[in-house]
Design an enzyme around this catalytic site. Structure first.
Site, PDB file in Angstrom:
ATOM      1  N   ASP A 101       0.839  -1.192   0.000  1.00 28.97           N
ATOM      2  CA  ASP A 101       0.000   0.000   0.000  1.00 28.97           C
ATOM      3  C   ASP A 101       0.884   1.256   0.000  1.00 28.97           C
ATOM      4  OD1 ASP A 101      -2.976   0.982   0.569  1.00 28.97           O
ATOM      5  OD2 ASP A 101      -1.739   1.998   2.057  1.00 28.97           O
ATOM      6  N   TYR A 209      -1.192  11.480   2.393  1.00 27.79           N
ATOM      7  CA  TYR A 209      -2.057  11.572   1.215  1.00 27.79           C
ATOM      8  C   TYR A 209      -2.206  13.009   0.740  1.00 27.79           C
ATOM      9  CZ  TYR A 209      -3.243   6.689   1.699  1.00 27.79           C
ATOM     10  OH  TYR A 209      -3.164   5.320   1.749  1.00 27.79           O
ATOM     11  N   HIS A 269      -7.384  -6.433  -0.286  1.00 26.82           N
ATOM     12  CA  HIS A 269      -6.286  -5.462  -0.243  1.00 26.82           C
ATOM     13  C   HIS A 269      -5.224  -5.802   0.789  1.00 26.82           C
ATOM     14  CE1 HIS A 269      -4.317  -1.615  -0.731  1.00 26.82           C
ATOM     15  NE2 HIS A 269      -4.416  -1.388   0.553  1.00 26.82           N
TER      16      HIS A 269
END
Length: 293
Positions: A101, A209, A269
């Protein structure tokens, strides 16, 4: 909490910040880089398996869990420099890098910036950051999957809203997004919640982010990336609801070294936690193979 008497918790100064890490084993260095919203604990099944053959080091990334939480430095360049500095401070010249990730985004960047520090590169559910940034704004399917990335661009509000109902946020991120629901017990959910509750941890996680879309980074995202020059393995859950495997379409043009891409069936995921035995087998085969053609 999963524990192994053979692994140790330590702290180290790297790139002028204090990082916490877990380590086990001896030999060539393998660094495991976690994603959002995780910490070293997401690699609990890989540490003892890899430590039979390598010195395994699993840091809490800048801002997470027990690592230092400065106000700045959450851009990919700084985060990859953290990892390069960690390799040097551990007394190594090179390392095998495994990233999941967001940790995978850092690993991609590290391989672009500092290829001489990497022996082999393994990415788990981790798109090339430049490809991801472009698809996020041009691919409706990926936008639907990663809506939270754009929501995180709002200052302060996301942290406040998540903090109001942190337990439900963590449960939704892990249990709801997993294909193999049994991978996450209530105890494990509590471990992630406790790590995010530490002062400054949630803001640091979200800030990573926010760095994606700062104006200064757009020039970089629009450039053709430097090709990856180290042997590379990509593993992906074929039912990943957060990141589409299609993000890897055409990735061969960005890699000038031996490259493998493998889909893990009936997996979401959280690949190294949902299918730990499969991931361990693939990583050991890749990292230990004498030659890659």
């Amino acid at each position: 909490m999963v524990s192994d008497s053979a692994w140790q918790h330590q702290f180290i100064e790297a790139n002028a910040i204090r990082l916490h890490y877990v380590t086990q084993g001896e030999g060539e260095l393998v660094l495991l880089l976690h994603g959002f919203p995780e910490f070293w604990y997401s690699w609990r099944y890989q540490i003892p398996a890899l430590a039979k053959h390598f010195k395994v080091v699993v840091p809490d990334l800048r801002g997470y869990n027990d690592s230092e939480k400065p106000k700045s430095g959450y851009d990919l360049d700084t985060l990859s420099t953290d990892v390069r500095s960690l390799i040097e401070r551990l007394g190594y010249a090179r390392a095998h890098i495994v990233g999941h990730d967001w940790g995978g985004a850092i690993a991609w960047r590290l391989a672009q910036q500092f290829p001489n520090f990497i022996d082999r590169l393994a990415l788990l559910s981790a798109p090339h950051p430049q490809r991801f940034a472009k698809d996020l704004l041009s691919n409706l399917d990926q936008l639907r999957r990663s809506w939270y990335v754009l929501a995180f661009q709002v200052p302060n509000l996301p942290e406040w809203l998540i903090q109001l109902n942190l337990r439900e946020f963590v449960r939704n991120m892990f249990q709801e997004q997993a294909v193999r629901k049994g991978a996450f017990t209530q105890e494990q959910i509590q471990q992630y919640q406790a790590a995010l509750q530490k002062p400054g941890a949630l803001a640091a996680a979200v800030n990573s982010y926010r760095q994606l879309f700062l104006s200064g980074n757009w020039i970089d995202w629009m450039r053709s990336p430097d090709p990856i020059s180290v042997p590379t393995l990509v593993l992906w859950g074929d039912e990943d609801s957060i990141l589409s495997p299609k993000l890897m379409d055409g990735i061969e043009q960005w890699i000038s070294a031996p490259f493998q891409f493998k889909l893990i069936p009936h997996c979401g995921h959280w690949i190294q936690q949902e299918a730990p035995q499969t991931v361990n087998r693939e990583l050991l085969q890749f990292l230990r193979s004498p030659a890659l053609a």
